[in-house]
Scaffold this motif. Structure first.
Motif, short mmCIF file in Angstrom:
data_model
loop_
_atom_site.label_atom_id
_atom_site.label_comp_id
_atom_site.label_asym_id
_atom_site.label_seq_id
_atom_site.Cartn_x
_atom_site.Cartn_y
_atom_site.Cartn_z
N SER A 99 40.53 144.59 56.76
CA SER A 99 39.24 145.23 56.55
C SER A 99 39.34 146.37 55.55
O SER A 99 40.36 147.04 55.45
CB SER A 99 38.72 145.79 57.89
OG SER A 99 37.52 146.50 57.69
N GLU A 100 38.26 146.57 54.84
CA GLU A 100 38.16 147.72 53.93
C GLU A 100 37.63 148.96 54.65
O GLU A 100 37.52 150.02 54.04
CB GLU A 100 37.26 147.35 52.75
CG GLU A 100 37.84 146.23 51.90
CD GLU A 100 36.89 145.81 50.77
OE1 GLU A 100 35.82 146.42 50.62
OE2 GLU A 100 37.25 144.86 50.06
N ALA A 101 37.31 148.82 55.92
CA ALA A 101 36.77 149.95 56.68
C ALA A 101 37.80 151.08 56.76
O ALA A 101 38.99 150.84 56.91
CB ALA A 101 36.39 149.50 58.08
N THR A 102 37.32 152.31 56.67
CA THR A 102 38.21 153.46 56.80
C THR A 102 38.25 153.96 58.25
O THR A 102 39.23 154.56 58.66
CB THR A 102 37.77 154.60 55.87
OG1 THR A 102 36.39 154.89 56.13
CG2 THR A 102 37.93 154.19 54.41
N ARG B 98 38.76 153.50 62.13
CA ARG B 98 39.52 152.57 62.96
C ARG B 98 39.51 153.03 64.40
O ARG B 98 39.46 154.23 64.68
CB ARG B 98 40.96 152.47 62.46
CG ARG B 98 41.07 151.94 61.06
CD ARG B 98 42.53 151.73 60.70
NE ARG B 98 42.65 151.45 59.29
CZ ARG B 98 43.43 152.13 58.46
NH1 ARG B 98 44.19 153.10 58.91
NH2 ARG B 98 43.48 151.81 57.19
N GLU C 147 36.74 149.29 62.20
CA GLU C 147 35.32 149.11 62.46
C GLU C 147 34.76 148.33 61.28
O GLU C 147 34.48 148.89 60.23
CB GLU C 147 34.62 150.46 62.61
CG GLU C 147 35.02 151.20 63.85
CD GLU C 147 34.19 152.45 64.06
OE1 GLU C 147 33.12 152.59 63.43
OE2 GLU C 147 34.63 153.29 64.85
N THR C 148 34.61 147.06 61.46
CA THR C 148 34.22 146.16 60.38
C THR C 148 32.99 146.68 59.64
O THR C 148 32.04 147.16 60.25
CB THR C 148 33.92 144.78 60.98
OG1 THR C 148 35.07 144.35 61.69
CG2 THR C 148 33.58 143.77 59.91
N THR C 149 33.03 146.56 58.33
CA THR C 149 31.88 146.98 57.53
C THR C 149 30.76 145.96 57.64
O THR C 149 30.98 144.80 58.01
CB THR C 149 32.27 147.14 56.05
OG1 THR C 149 32.59 145.85 55.52
CG2 THR C 149 33.45 148.10 55.88
N GLU C 150 29.56 146.38 57.28
CA GLU C 150 28.43 145.45 57.31
C GLU C 150 28.66 144.28 56.35
O GLU C 150 28.34 143.14 56.66
CB GLU C 150 27.13 146.19 56.96
CG GLU C 150 25.91 145.31 57.08
CD GLU C 150 24.61 146.07 56.87
OE1 GLU C 150 23.57 145.39 56.76
OE2 GLU C 150 24.62 147.30 56.83
N ALA C 151 29.23 144.58 55.19
CA ALA C 151 29.50 143.51 54.22
C ALA C 151 30.50 142.50 54.78
O ALA C 151 30.35 141.29 54.58
CB ALA C 151 30.02 144.11 52.91
N GLU C 152 31.52 142.98 55.49
CA GLU C 152 32.51 142.08 56.10
C GLU C 152 31.88 141.23 57.20
O GLU C 152 32.15 140.04 57.31
CB GLU C 152 33.69 142.87 56.64
CG GLU C 152 34.53 143.50 55.56
CD GLU C 152 35.47 144.58 56.05
OE1 GLU C 152 36.41 144.90 55.31
OE2 GLU C 152 35.26 145.12 57.16
#
Length: 199
Positions: free
Chosen positions: A38-41, A43, A60-65
């Motif tokens: 994930s690219e989320a910062t 966690r 915490e998964t991003t909306e785009a993911e």
């Protein structure tokens, strides 16, 4: 009150978000059959309740993911729906064997991450495995029905068709059993699935 847990490389807020990056592994997402970091910062720390050690961090998964996962399930749906049920069942026969072969390892991970006794964790996996076993018998359950002459010049048809993309959010207290109650029957029926673990 904010409680901290010590781990190699720093501190993490218990019950909160990681304060900074650690040496702990980051759990990947699986999108379209591929492990994706994930690219989320932000966690969520996974703490072993017995030792208070940091096991891993879950992004915490991003909306785009999230949207990418849903789109992958949508894209996979037409081909999976068109796959004959006998072939879908064979996937679950293999999956059933993988669970059996790795039951102790899965149970150990549940114990480490969630705190259940090893025996209770094995039961968690086994109760889910029972549904996977049932999914392996789904071919006859997915047949439609035709009844001729229900009334004069009236026939009835019952056709069972996949719905599309299904979703499940799993509770923390049965991390194997509840997901295994959800997606095996949904996917063997020809649907695709987006599954989200508990926070």
């Amino acid at each position: 009150m904010l409680t901290s847990v010590l781990f190699r490389g720093g501190h993490v807020a218990l019950g909160g978000r990681a304060l900074f990056s650690s040496a702990a592994p980051i759990a990947p997402m699986i999108i379209n059959g591929q492990k994706v970091i994930s690219e989320a910062t932000a966690r969520i720390p996974v703490i072993n309740p017995a030792t208070q050690e940091l096991v891993c961090e879950v992004p915490e998964t991003t909306e785009a993911e999230f949207n990418r996962a849903v789109q992958a399930a949508k894209d996979a749906f037409p081909a999976w729906k068109a796959t004959p049920v006998q072939h879908r069942v064979r996937v679950f026969l293999r999956y059933q064997q993988l669970i059996r072969d790795n039951m102790d390892k899965i149970a150990s991970l549940i114990t480490e991450e969630q705190g259940k006794t090893l025996e209770d964790a094995r039961g968690d996996v086994f109760r889910g495995l029972e549904v996977v076993e049932y999914a392996c018998t789904a071919a006859s359950e997915l047949m439609g029905e035709i009844v001729y002459n229900v009334a004069r010049n009236v026939d009835t048809f019952n056709i069972r068709e996949p719905l599309g993309v299904c979703a499940g959010v799993c509770p923390f207290n049965f991390p194997a059993m509840i997901p295994l109650w959800m997606f095996p029957m949904g996917t063997v029926s020809g649907n695709t699935y987006v599954l989200k673990p508990s926070e």
